[in-house]
Design an enzyme around this catalytic site. Structure first.
Site, PDB file in Angstrom:
ATOM      1  N   SER A   1       0.810  -1.213   0.000  1.00  0.00           N
ATOM      2  CA  SER A   1       0.000   0.000   0.000  1.00  0.00           C
ATOM      3  C   SER A   1       0.846   1.268   0.000  1.00  0.00           C
ATOM      4  O   SER A   1       1.791   1.414   0.789  1.00  0.00           O
ATOM      5  CB  SER A   1      -0.922   0.023   1.216  1.00  0.00           C
ATOM      6  OG  SER A   1      -1.648   1.239   1.257  1.00  0.00           O
TER       7      SER A   1
ATOM      8  N   SER B   1      -0.696   4.151   0.543  1.00  0.00           N
ATOM      9  CA  SER B   1      -1.524   5.114   1.263  1.00  0.00           C
ATOM     10  C   SER B   1      -0.765   5.918   2.322  1.00  0.00           C
ATOM     11  O   SER B   1      -0.993   7.126   2.456  1.00  0.00           O
ATOM     12  CB  SER B   1      -2.727   4.408   1.888  1.00  0.00           C
ATOM     13  OG  SER B   1      -3.610   3.949   0.888  1.00  0.00           O
TER      14      SER B   1
ATOM     15  N   LYS C   1     -13.998  -4.593   2.889  1.00  0.00           N
ATOM     16  CA  LYS C   1     -14.904  -3.466   2.639  1.00  0.00           C
ATOM     17  C   LYS C   1     -16.360  -3.779   2.965  1.00  0.00           C
ATOM     18  O   LYS C   1     -17.095  -2.912   3.443  1.00  0.00           O
ATOM     19  CB  LYS C   1     -14.763  -3.001   1.187  1.00  0.00           C
ATOM     20  CG  LYS C   1     -13.383  -2.419   0.885  1.00  0.00           C
ATOM     21  CD  LYS C   1     -13.270  -1.946  -0.541  1.00  0.00           C
ATOM     22  CE  LYS C   1     -11.864  -1.418  -0.811  1.00  0.00           C
ATOM     23  NZ  LYS C   1     -11.735  -0.844  -2.169  1.00  0.00           N
TER      24      LYS C   1
ATOM     25  N   ARG D   1     -17.247 -14.176 -11.620  1.00  0.00           N
ATOM     26  CA  ARG D   1     -17.124 -15.640 -11.644  1.00  0.00           C
ATOM     27  C   ARG D   1     -18.391 -16.306 -11.136  1.00  0.00           C
ATOM     28  O   ARG D   1     -18.827 -17.322 -11.664  1.00  0.00           O
ATOM     29  CB  ARG D   1     -15.915 -16.085 -10.814  1.00  0.00           C
ATOM     30  CG  ARG D   1     -14.596 -15.956 -11.535  1.00  0.00           C
ATOM     31  CD  ARG D   1     -13.466 -16.545 -10.726  1.00  0.00           C
ATOM     32  NE  ARG D   1     -13.286 -15.849  -9.453  1.00  0.00           N
ATOM     33  CZ  ARG D   1     -12.269 -16.051  -8.631  1.00  0.00           C
ATOM     34  NH1 ARG D   1     -11.347 -16.961  -8.924  1.00  0.00           N
ATOM     35  NH2 ARG D   1     -12.162 -15.383  -7.509  1.00  0.00           N
ATOM     36  N   THR D   2     -18.986 -15.754 -10.080  1.00  0.00           N
ATOM     37  CA  THR D   2     -20.267 -16.240  -9.587  1.00  0.00           C
ATOM     38  C   THR D   2     -21.354 -15.338 -10.159  1.00  0.00           C
ATOM     39  O   THR D   2     -21.513 -14.187  -9.726  1.00  0.00           O
ATOM     40  CB  THR D   2     -20.311 -16.212  -8.052  1.00  0.00           C
ATOM     41  OG1 THR D   2     -19.208 -16.960  -7.531  1.00  0.00           O
ATOM     42  CG2 THR D   2     -21.611 -16.796  -7.529  1.00  0.00           C
ATOM     43  N   ALA D   3     -22.085 -15.847 -11.137  1.00  0.00           N
ATOM     44  CA  ALA D   3     -23.053 -15.027 -11.862  1.00  0.00           C
ATOM     45  C   ALA D   3     -24.108 -14.424 -10.934  1.00  0.00           C
ATOM     46  O   ALA D   3     -24.553 -13.286 -11.142  1.00  0.00           O
ATOM     47  CB  ALA D   3     -23.722 -15.852 -12.950  1.00  0.00           C
TER      48      ALA D   3
ATOM     49  N   GLY E   1      -4.507   1.639 -11.311  1.00  0.00           N
ATOM     50  CA  GLY E   1      -5.357   2.346 -10.366  1.00  0.00           C
ATOM     51  C   GLY E   1      -4.633   3.314  -9.457  1.00  0.00           C
ATOM     52  O   GLY E   1      -5.205   3.721  -8.438  1.00  0.00           O
TER      53      GLY E   1
END
EC number: 1.1.1.25
Length: 282
Positions: free
Chosen positions: A18, A20, A69, A155-157, A245
């Site tokens: 990180s 940050s 999160k 991946r998990t619809a 990012g």
């Protein structure tokens, strides 16, 4: 200055990568704020305890990263509108025994796409890869920029479908088509592809087929540094415009700093300094 600096931190697992602490140290120096900001590695099953310990030490606020999160939002006593919509929080303020949760990820992402990369979102076709806390945190602010279409794949619809359902009312208000597609066969291409999965941290290949790319598409990985390199290389090899990012990191940090300190730091200056430091091997 002899007073004890206000204590802030970033919590996650992993966390050693990180940037940050460096970012918030520069924000503090440039705005004259007296604070200390740390990295804290949290056991996967130990977030609630880590947050209690931090509060007991007098911590004033913390940023939350992978994979906490969603849990951060659940533990909060007060949730912003962004957190209520996303079900995920990346910025906590601790005061008067309460936990105030916000989510600045989407604001940071939008700022870096539109200002940093110079790509407007309005009227564009966007593919959001992932449906976890990172994706949930950015979907609302992306919708508010009124792209033509946002497709979510995961991946998990069922998780992609649930994320779409939770944002359907906002999408309708913004007149944006919002749908879930099959991850391995999206059957469409896009102006902007945003990787919000942890695949980069795991060293995995690009999570979607190259058919999602148009010539010159913006391929954005919400990770940065070595973790994002595989995705960025994949994008460049297929004629897309790769972007990591790092700008999102700085912009979302600036929004958190504003929440905590009431001052907006010079994010563009700090991003330029950070990219220069990384290029120099710092």
């Amino acid at each position: 200055m002899t007073t004890t600096p206000d204590l802030y931190c970033v919590m996650g697992n992993p966390i050693a990568h990180s940037r940050s602490p460096w970012i918030h140290a520069r924000f503090a120096a440039l705005t004259g704020q007296h604070l200390r900001y740390e990295r804290r590695l949290v056991p996967i099953d130990g977030f609630a305890r880590a947050l209690r310990d931090f509060a007991a030490e007098g911590g004033r606020g913390c940023n939350i990263t992978v994979p906490f999160k969603l849990e951060a939002a659940q533990l909060a006593t007060h949730r912003s509108e962004r957190v209520q919509l996303a079900g995920a929080a990346n910025t906590l303020s601790l005061r008067d025994g309460a936990i105030h949760a916000d989510n600045t990820d989407g604001l940071g992402l939008v700022a870096d796409i539109e200002q940093g990369a110079g790509v407007p979102l309005a009227g564009r076709d966007v593919l959001l890869v992932g449906a976890g806390g990172a994706a949930a945190g950015v979907l609302g602010p992306l919708l508010r920029r009124q792209p033509r279409r946002i497709a979510v794949v995961n991946r998990t619809a069922a998780r992609a479908q649930a994320l779409v359902a939770s944002h359907a009312a906002l999408a309708s208000l913004q007149k944006t088509e919002l749908l879930a597609l099959d991850m391995q066969a999206p059957a469409a291409d896009f102006d902007i592809i945003i990787n919000a999965t942890a695949s980069s941290l795991e060293g995995a290949a690009a999570p979607v087929p190259a058919s999602v790319l148009r010539p010159g598409s913006l391929a954005y990985d919400m990770m940065y540094g070595p973790a994002a390199q595989g995705f960025l290389d994949w994008a460049a090899q297929h004629g897309a415009q790769p972007r990591d990012g790092l700008g999102m990191l700085v912009e979302q940090a600036a929004e958190a700093f504003l929440i905590w300190r009431g001052l907006r730091p010079p994010s563009a200056q700090v991003l330029a300094e950070l990219r220069a430091a990384i290029a120099a091997g710092a």
